[in-house]
Scaffold this motif. Structure first.
Motif, PDB file in Angstrom:
ATOM      1  N   THR A   1      12.858  12.053  -8.802  1.00 17.58           N
ATOM      2  CA  THR A   1      12.700  12.203 -10.251  1.00 17.58           C
ATOM      3  C   THR A   1      14.017  12.607 -10.894  1.00 17.58           C
ATOM      4  OG1 THR A   1      10.380  12.816  -9.967  1.00 17.58           O
ATOM      5  CG2 THR A   1      11.413  13.430 -12.046  1.00 17.58           C
ATOM      6  N   ILE A   2      14.693  13.573 -10.311  1.00 21.99           N
ATOM      7  CA  ILE A   2      15.993  14.006 -10.842  1.00 21.99           C
ATOM      8  C   ILE A   2      16.991  12.855 -10.794  1.00 21.99           C
ATOM      9  CG2 ILE A   2      17.973  15.520 -10.394  1.00 21.99           C
ATOM     10  CD1 ILE A   2      15.853  17.612  -9.406  1.00 21.99           C
ATOM     11  N   ASN A   3      16.982  12.111  -9.717  1.00 20.97           N
ATOM     12  CA  ASN A   3      17.887  10.973  -9.571  1.00 20.97           C
ATOM     13  C   ASN A   3      17.667   9.961 -10.689  1.00 20.97           C
ATOM     14  OD1 ASN A   3      19.717   9.110  -8.587  1.00 20.97           O
ATOM     15  ND2 ASN A   3      18.556   8.624  -6.753  1.00 20.97           N
ATOM     16  N   VAL A   4      16.422   9.651 -11.002  1.00 23.10           N
ATOM     17  CA  VAL A   4      16.120   8.682 -12.067  1.00 23.10           C
ATOM     18  C   VAL A   4      16.630   9.183 -13.411  1.00 23.10           C
ATOM     19  CG1 VAL A   4      14.254   7.629 -13.408  1.00 23.10           C
ATOM     20  CG2 VAL A   4      14.187   7.576 -10.912  1.00 23.10           C
ATOM     21  N   PHE A   5      16.371  10.442 -13.727  1.00 26.85           N
ATOM     22  CA  PHE A   5      16.806  10.965 -15.017  1.00 26.85           C
ATOM     23  C   PHE A   5      18.326  11.069 -15.116  1.00 26.85           C
ATOM     24  CE2 PHE A   5      12.396  12.694 -15.368  1.00 26.85           C
ATOM     25  CZ  PHE A   5      12.056  11.982 -16.500  1.00 26.85           C
ATOM     26  N   ALA A   6      18.986  11.418 -14.020  1.00 33.55           N
ATOM     27  CA  ALA A   6      20.431  11.617 -14.053  1.00 33.55           C
ATOM     28  C   ALA A   6      21.213  10.317 -13.859  1.00 33.55           C
ATOM     29  CB  ALA A   6      20.838  12.623 -12.982  1.00 33.55           C
ATOM     30  N   ASN A   7      20.643   9.361 -13.149  1.00 34.03           N
ATOM     31  CA  ASN A   7      21.395   8.162 -12.760  1.00 34.03           C
ATOM     32  C   ASN A   7      20.564   6.894 -12.864  1.00 34.03           C
ATOM     33  OD1 ASN A   7      23.641   9.795 -11.526  1.00 34.03           O
ATOM     34  ND2 ASN A   7      21.937  10.444 -10.247  1.00 34.03           N
ATOM     35  N   LYS A   8      19.873   6.692 -13.949  1.00 30.73           N
ATOM     36  CA  LYS A   8      18.908   5.600 -14.055  1.00 30.73           C
ATOM     37  C   LYS A   8      19.472   4.257 -13.579  1.00 30.73           C
ATOM     38  CE  LYS A   8      15.839   3.371 -17.332  1.00 30.73           C
ATOM     39  NZ  LYS A   8      15.397   3.328 -18.702  1.00 30.73           N
ATOM     40  N   SER A   9      20.694   3.931 -13.935  1.00 36.29           N
ATOM     41  CA  SER A   9      21.241   2.621 -13.579  1.00 36.29           C
ATOM     42  C   SER A   9      21.746   2.555 -12.148  1.00 36.29           C
ATOM     43  CB  SER A   9      22.369   2.247 -14.541  1.00 36.29           C
ATOM     44  OG  SER A   9      23.449   3.145 -14.384  1.00 36.29           O
ATOM     45  N   LYS A  10      21.743   3.687 -11.437  1.00 38.52           N
ATOM     46  CA  LYS A  10      22.254   3.713 -10.066  1.00 38.52           C
ATOM     47  C   LYS A  10      21.243   4.287  -9.077  1.00 38.52           C
ATOM     48  CE  LYS A  10      27.024   4.321 -11.503  1.00 38.52           C
ATOM     49  NZ  LYS A  10      28.243   5.097 -11.281  1.00 38.52           N
ATOM     50  N   ALA A  11      20.058   4.640  -9.525  1.00 40.86           N
ATOM     51  CA  ALA A  11      19.090   5.357  -8.696  1.00 40.86           C
ATOM     52  C   ALA A  11      18.374   4.432  -7.714  1.00 40.86           C
ATOM     53  CB  ALA A  11      18.069   6.062  -9.577  1.00 40.86           C
ATOM     54  N   VAL A  12      18.487   4.767  -6.433  1.00 44.23           N
ATOM     55  CA  VAL A  12      17.719   4.124  -5.374  1.00 44.23           C
ATOM     56  C   VAL A  12      16.882   5.226  -4.740  1.00 44.23           C
ATOM     57  CG1 VAL A  12      17.789   2.898  -3.176  1.00 44.23           C
ATOM     58  CG2 VAL A  12      19.484   2.375  -4.951  1.00 44.23           C
ATOM     59  N   LEU A  13      15.568   5.074  -4.801  1.00 44.25           N
ATOM     60  CA  LEU A  13      14.652   6.099  -4.311  1.00 44.25           C
ATOM     61  C   LEU A  13      14.092   5.682  -2.955  1.00 44.25           C
ATOM     62  CD1 LEU A  13      12.625   6.557  -7.622  1.00 44.25           C
ATOM     63  CD2 LEU A  13      14.915   7.394  -7.062  1.00 44.25           C
ATOM     64  N   THR A  14      13.795   6.660  -2.113  1.00 47.72           N
ATOM     65  CA  THR A  14      13.178   6.338  -0.826  1.00 47.72           C
ATOM     66  C   THR A  14      11.876   7.111  -0.671  1.00 47.72           C
ATOM     67  OG1 THR A  14      14.356   8.058   0.405  1.00 47.72           O
ATOM     68  CG2 THR A  14      15.412   5.899   0.265  1.00 47.72           C
ATOM     69  N   GLU A  15      10.946   6.483   0.011  1.00 55.70           N
ATOM     70  CA  GLU A  15       9.665   7.117   0.325  1.00 55.70           C
ATOM     71  C   GLU A  15       9.361   6.925   1.793  1.00 55.70           C
ATOM     72  OE1 GLU A  15       7.732   9.288  -0.666  1.00 55.70           O
ATOM     73  OE2 GLU A  15       8.509   9.433  -2.692  1.00 55.70           O
ATOM     74  N   HIS A  16       8.863   7.985   2.420  1.00 56.12           N
ATOM     75  CA  HIS A  16       8.612   7.988   3.844  1.00 56.12           C
ATOM     76  C   HIS A  16       7.146   8.257   4.180  1.00 56.12           C
ATOM     77  CE1 HIS A  16      12.972   8.092   4.820  1.00 56.12           C
ATOM     78  NE2 HIS A  16      12.995   8.508   3.573  1.00 56.12           N
ATOM     79  N   SER A  17       6.287   8.306   3.160  1.00 56.00           N
ATOM     80  CA  SER A  17       4.870   8.551   3.409  1.00 56.00           C
ATOM     81  C   SER A  17       4.025   7.848   2.349  1.00 56.00           C
ATOM     82  CB  SER A  17       4.566  10.048   3.408  1.00 56.00           C
ATOM     83  OG  SER A  17       4.868  10.605   2.155  1.00 56.00           O
ATOM     84  N   VAL A  18       2.741   7.712   2.643  1.00 57.02           N
ATOM     85  CA  VAL A  18       1.792   7.076   1.726  1.00 57.02           C
ATOM     86  C   VAL A  18       1.403   8.128   0.688  1.00 57.02           C
ATOM     87  CG1 VAL A  18      -0.441   5.928   1.533  1.00 57.02           C
ATOM     88  CG2 VAL A  18       1.005   5.527   3.534  1.00 57.02           C
ATOM     89  N   LYS A  19       1.995   8.023  -0.483  1.00 53.56           N
ATOM     90  CA  LYS A  19       1.858   9.073  -1.501  1.00 53.56           C
ATOM     91  C   LYS A  19       0.448   9.213  -2.055  1.00 53.56           C
ATOM     92  CE  LYS A  19       5.786  10.853  -1.304  1.00 53.56           C
ATOM     93  NZ  LYS A  19       5.876  12.182  -0.709  1.00 53.56           N
ATOM     94  N   SER A  20      -0.303   8.138  -2.162  1.00 57.47           N
ATOM     95  CA  SER A  20      -1.657   8.251  -2.712  1.00 57.47           C
ATOM     96  C   SER A  20      -2.528   9.131  -1.820  1.00 57.47           C
ATOM     97  CB  SER A  20      -2.293   6.878  -2.896  1.00 57.47           C
ATOM     98  OG  SER A  20      -2.450   6.237  -1.650  1.00 57.47           O
ATOM     99  N   VAL A  21      -2.288   9.102  -0.516  1.00 59.80           N
ATOM    100  CA  VAL A  21      -3.033   9.942   0.421  1.00 59.80           C
ATOM    101  C   VAL A  21      -2.446  11.350   0.440  1.00 59.80           C
ATOM    102  CG1 VAL A  21      -3.654  10.263   2.850  1.00 59.80           C
ATOM    103  CG2 VAL A  21      -3.706   7.972   1.837  1.00 59.80           C
ATOM    104  N   GLU A  22      -1.142  11.444   0.566  1.00 57.76           N
ATOM    105  CA  GLU A  22      -0.483  12.744   0.654  1.00 57.76           C
ATOM    106  C   GLU A  22      -0.734  13.600  -0.592  1.00 57.76           C
ATOM    107  OE1 GLU A  22       3.650  13.549   2.437  1.00 57.76           O
ATOM    108  OE2 GLU A  22       3.981  13.410   0.280  1.00 57.76           O
ATOM    109  N   ASN A  23      -0.669  13.001  -1.753  1.00 51.22           N
ATOM    110  CA  ASN A  23      -0.838  13.767  -2.995  1.00 51.22           C
ATOM    111  C   ASN A  23      -2.236  14.360  -3.130  1.00 51.22           C
ATOM    112  OD1 ASN A  23       1.810  13.312  -3.720  1.00 51.22           O
ATOM    113  ND2 ASN A  23       1.335  11.616  -5.089  1.00 51.22           N
ATOM    114  N   GLN A  24      -3.234  13.746  -2.516  1.00 50.25           N
ATOM    115  CA  GLN A  24      -4.591  14.291  -2.562  1.00 50.25           C
ATOM    116  C   GLN A  24      -4.677  15.640  -1.866  1.00 50.25           C
ATOM    117  OE1 GLN A  24      -7.262  11.351  -0.969  1.00 50.25           O
ATOM    118  NE2 GLN A  24      -6.878   9.917  -2.636  1.00 50.25           N
ATOM    119  N   ARG A  25      -3.805  15.864  -0.906  1.00 52.30           N
ATOM    120  CA  ARG A  25      -3.809  17.115  -0.139  1.00 52.30           C
ATOM    121  C   ARG A  25      -3.028  18.229  -0.826  1.00 52.30           C
ATOM    122  NH1 ARG A  25      -2.110  14.055   5.316  1.00 52.30           N
ATOM    123  NH2 ARG A  25      -3.984  12.828   5.541  1.00 52.30           N
ATOM    124  N   TRP A  26      -2.283  17.912  -1.864  1.00 52.81           N
ATOM    125  CA  TRP A  26      -1.381  18.883  -2.480  1.00 52.81           C
ATOM    126  C   TRP A  26      -1.978  19.583  -3.697  1.00 52.81           C
ATOM    127  CZ3 TRP A  26       3.761  20.142  -1.142  1.00 52.81           C
ATOM    128  CH2 TRP A  26       4.229  19.511   0.003  1.00 52.81           C
TER     129      TRP A  26
END
Length: 119
Positions: A22-47
């Motif tokens: 999120t910080i990367n997108v706001f600070a560097n929108k034209s250069k932001a490459v994000l990575t994800e290492h887990s299935v967020k729809s499942v993980e977020n249910q536990r949080w």
């Protein structure tokens, strides 16, 4: 982050984790490459409440990055289906298991800090 990026003259800024992404997108929108290492729809249910916040941040921020990298097709599919992310691609993590060093007739050679494809 913007100050550091200016000093580095970076072409891309790669981040991982919902808050760093999120910080990367706001600070560097034209250069932001994000990575994800887990299935967020499942993980977020536990949080609990944090998971609800993460759901919102992913839906609002990830589509604004130039690219989102998932470490599997399943993660990319989750981002596309559950978060409307259309800029996602899969790049698999390399494995040091000797049985997996040859996949689909592509051979991988281990280098000190990364892997290189051999043709």
């Amino acid at each position: 982050m913007k100050k550091q990026e200016k000093n580095l003259h970076a072409d891309l800024i790669v981040s991982f984790g919902v808050l760093a992404n999120t910080i990367n997108v706001f600070a560097n929108k034209s250069k932001a490459v994000l990575t994800e290492h887990s299935v967020k729809s499942v993980e977020n249910q536990r949080w609990g409440l944090s998971g609800i916040l993460f759901q919102y941040l992913i839906k609002k921020c990830y589509p604004r990055a130039i690219r989102v990298v998932g470490v599997s097709e399943g993660i990319v599919q989750d981002l596309e289906v559950n978060f409307d992310v259309e800029n996602a691609v899969a790049i698999y993590n390399p494995s040091q298991d000797s049985k997996l060093k040859t996949v689909n007739n592509v051979h991988y050679t281990k280098l000190p800090t990364h892997w290189r494809l051999q043709h």
